[in-house]
Each structure stands twice: as structure tokens, then as C-alpha cells.
Design an enzyme around this catalytic site. Structure first.
Site, PDB file in Angstrom:
ATOM      1  N   VAL A 292      14.318  57.545  28.725  1.00  0.00           N
ATOM      2  CA  VAL A 292      15.315  56.491  28.925  1.00  0.00           C
ATOM      3  C   VAL A 292      15.787  55.863  27.611  1.00  0.00           C
ATOM      4  CG1 VAL A 292      14.710  55.864  31.289  1.00  0.00           C
ATOM      5  CG2 VAL A 292      13.452  54.839  29.396  1.00  0.00           C
ATOM      6  N   LYS A 293      14.976  56.009  26.562  1.00  0.00           N
ATOM      7  CA  LYS A 293      15.340  55.514  25.224  1.00  0.00           C
ATOM      8  C   LYS A 293      15.809  54.058  25.241  1.00  0.00           C
ATOM      9  CE  LYS A 293      16.567  60.094  23.396  1.00  0.00           C
ATOM     10  NZ  LYS A 293      16.485  60.892  24.648  1.00  0.00           N
ATOM     11  N   ARG A 294      15.062  53.219  25.947  1.00  0.00           N
ATOM     12  CA  ARG A 294      15.432  51.803  26.017  1.00  0.00           C
ATOM     13  C   ARG A 294      14.947  51.064  24.777  1.00  0.00           C
ATOM     14  NH1 ARG A 294      17.940  53.862  29.992  1.00  0.00           N
ATOM     15  NH2 ARG A 294      18.135  52.768  31.987  1.00  0.00           N
TER      16      ARG A 294
END
Length: 279
Positions: free
Chosen positions: A96-98
Site C-alpha cells: 500500500v506504500k502509505r
């Protein structure tokens, strides 16, 4: 006491090898599988892949963006896919690379890491580019609830080189500073820490020193993006524990036939044996 993610990961890799298999419902793959580019096609693709691949690997990595692109029905398919993978015994690393600050990062964390969350994962990818300290809410939950984080450090996309190899006042590159900060969280934790990093399998050897990380390394770029098993050995060393070479389209292109998918993931998984065994 909740078992730490690093311990669960080490056991899973010892049992099934280090391959991290991706589920990336790219529109081109849906087309290749003769599926419509809608929520129904997405569900057929993702569940077929999950049922065929998840029992064969230690870690499976759904790419959230390709599900989110279909709106709420796509997110519902993602939740169902993750459930199927976890029930099959795979650890789910949700890509998700949040990355954000304060209460916003806490909200992202609440969406993906706590037990019982609708999109509960065993680990997620996160971005440290608002400052490593901004990841504190996710780190706190990961460490107390047996979950993992994979922090973007030196990624495989060419556009990242200028930023991630930039020198800081302390003399380190940005990427090395991220690795070393993750290592500080993992110090003294066995058999493997919970805070991993993302390091592309296609970067130049010698760019990073991972020797004290004591945590997992997600290595995208293996397979379709060009990196071979030989490249992995040169970059990470033949026996570095915790390296998870990631491959998705090289496996998924063999669908939609279940047996063809299983055979493809087994070939890919078995090709990595020498990497993990240090041979």
C-alpha cells in the site's frame, strides 16, 4: 504474548522458501486471462491466483492499487483475497506504500494492521519520505501486535535514484539512513526484526550496507523486471537471511489455469533455494 512478525516470517521462509509472490491484477493481465476489466473480472482473477499460489509460498503480496482502482467493490475483493491467502497459510504483505503524519498515519495503520481490521494484513509497505519518525503509529502497532513493516529505502524504479542516493549531512545516502534507522528498531530482536526495508533487486551492488539490518528485505525487480537469481546473490549475498525476492507477472502470466499457475510458482520458488541456503 503475541508472536513477533519476524519470528513468524522466519518460520514461514524455513518451511516454504523466501519467494514473495505478488497478486497484481494489472488490466493487461486481466485481458490476457480473457476477463473483463470490471469488479467481476477482478474477483475471478484475484481469487484464482490466491487459491493456486498462496498454499505454495511463505509470503503473498497483493498490490492494493489495482484493487482500489475499482472503488468499493474492488476493496471488497481485496479483503476477500487476503482472507483466502491467510487461510491458505501464507503471510499477507499488503503493498500500500502509505506514509503520512500524526493522526492520518494512525488512521492508515488502523485500516491495515490491527487484529480484526477489514483489510488486516500481516505486514504492509510504508513510505518514510515525510520523515522516518512519521511512521511511529505504524511501528507501535506492528511491535505490539505481531505485525511487520517494509519501509521504502532503495526502490527499483529509475526515477528514485536521485532522491534515494542523495547525500545527507551525516554523510550517508537517504537510502542508507533509512536502512540504519530500521536497523535500530531491530537491534537485539531474534531471529529477525519486524521492521524491514524495500530494496530493488535491480540496483547496483554496493549501494547499501544491509549487514546490521537484522530485518527482512523485500526485493522487487526479480523476474519480469530483469533481476535473476545470480543477480540476487551478487546484490544481497548467498545466505543473507530475510531476503524476499518478489515476483508477480512472471507467475501470473501462466494463468488462468490453476495447475499452470502452481507449476510456475513452484519453479520460481525452487529456483531460489540456493539463495536461502547459502550454496
Amino acid at each position: 504474548m503475541t508472536e513477533r512478525f519476524g519470528a513468524r516470517l522466519a518460520r514461514a521462509v524455513a518451511d516454504k522458501g523466501p519467494l514473495c509472490a505478488g497478486i497484481d491484477p494489472h488490466p493487461g493481465l486481466l485481458q490476457a486471462w480473457d476477463l473483463p476489466a470490471d469488479a467481476g473480472g477482478l474477483e475471478k482473477f484475484a481469487l484464482t491466483a490466491a487459491e493456486a499460489i498462496a498454499p505454495e509460498v511463505a509470503v503473498i503480496k497483493p498490490q492494493s492499487a489495482f484493487f482500489e482502482a475499482y472503488g468499493p467493490p474492488g476493496v471488497a475483493v481485496l479483503a476477500k483475497t487476503m482472507k483466502v491467502c491467510r487461510e491458505a497459510g501464507a503471510l499477507v504483505l499488503l503493498d500500500v506504500k502509505r506514509g503520512d503524519i500524526g493522526s492520518t498515519m494512525a488512521a492508515y495503520t488502523a485500516a491495515f494492521l490491527p487484529a480484526g481490521a477489514e483489510l488486516e494484513a500481516d505486514a504492509i509497505t510504508v513510505s518514510p519520505y515525510l520523515g522516518f519518525g512519521s511512521l511511529a503509529p505504524a511501528i507501535d502497532v506492528a511491535q505490539t501486535q505481531g505485525k511487520g513493516l517494509f519501509v521504502l529505502a532503495r526502490t527499483s524504479n529509475p526515477e528514485a535514484q536521485g532522491l534515494q542516493n542523495a547525500l545527507l549531512p551525516n554523510g550517508k545516502t537517504v537510502a542508507q539512513d533509512i536502512v540504519d534507522t530500521a536497523a535500530a528498531y531491530n537491534a537485539g530482536v531474534g531471529p529477525l526484526g519486524d521492521i524491514g526495508v524495500v530494496v530493488g533487486a535491480t540496483i547496483a551492488p554496493g549501494e547499501l550496507d544491509l549487514s546490521v539490518l537484522n530485518g527482512p528485505v523485500l526485493a522487487p525487480g526479480f523476474g519480469a523486471q530483469g533481476a535473476t537469481v545470480a543477480d540476487l546473490r551478487v546484490l544481497f549475498g548467498p545466505g543473507l537471511p530475510g531476503v524476499l525476492p518478489a515476483s508477480s507477472r512472471d507467475v501470473l502470466k501462466h494463468g488462468p489455469d490453476h495447475e499452470a499457475l502452481r507449476a510456475a510458482v513452484r519453479r520460481t520458488r525452487d529456483s531460489l533455494g540456493p539463495l536461502e541456503n547459502g550454496q
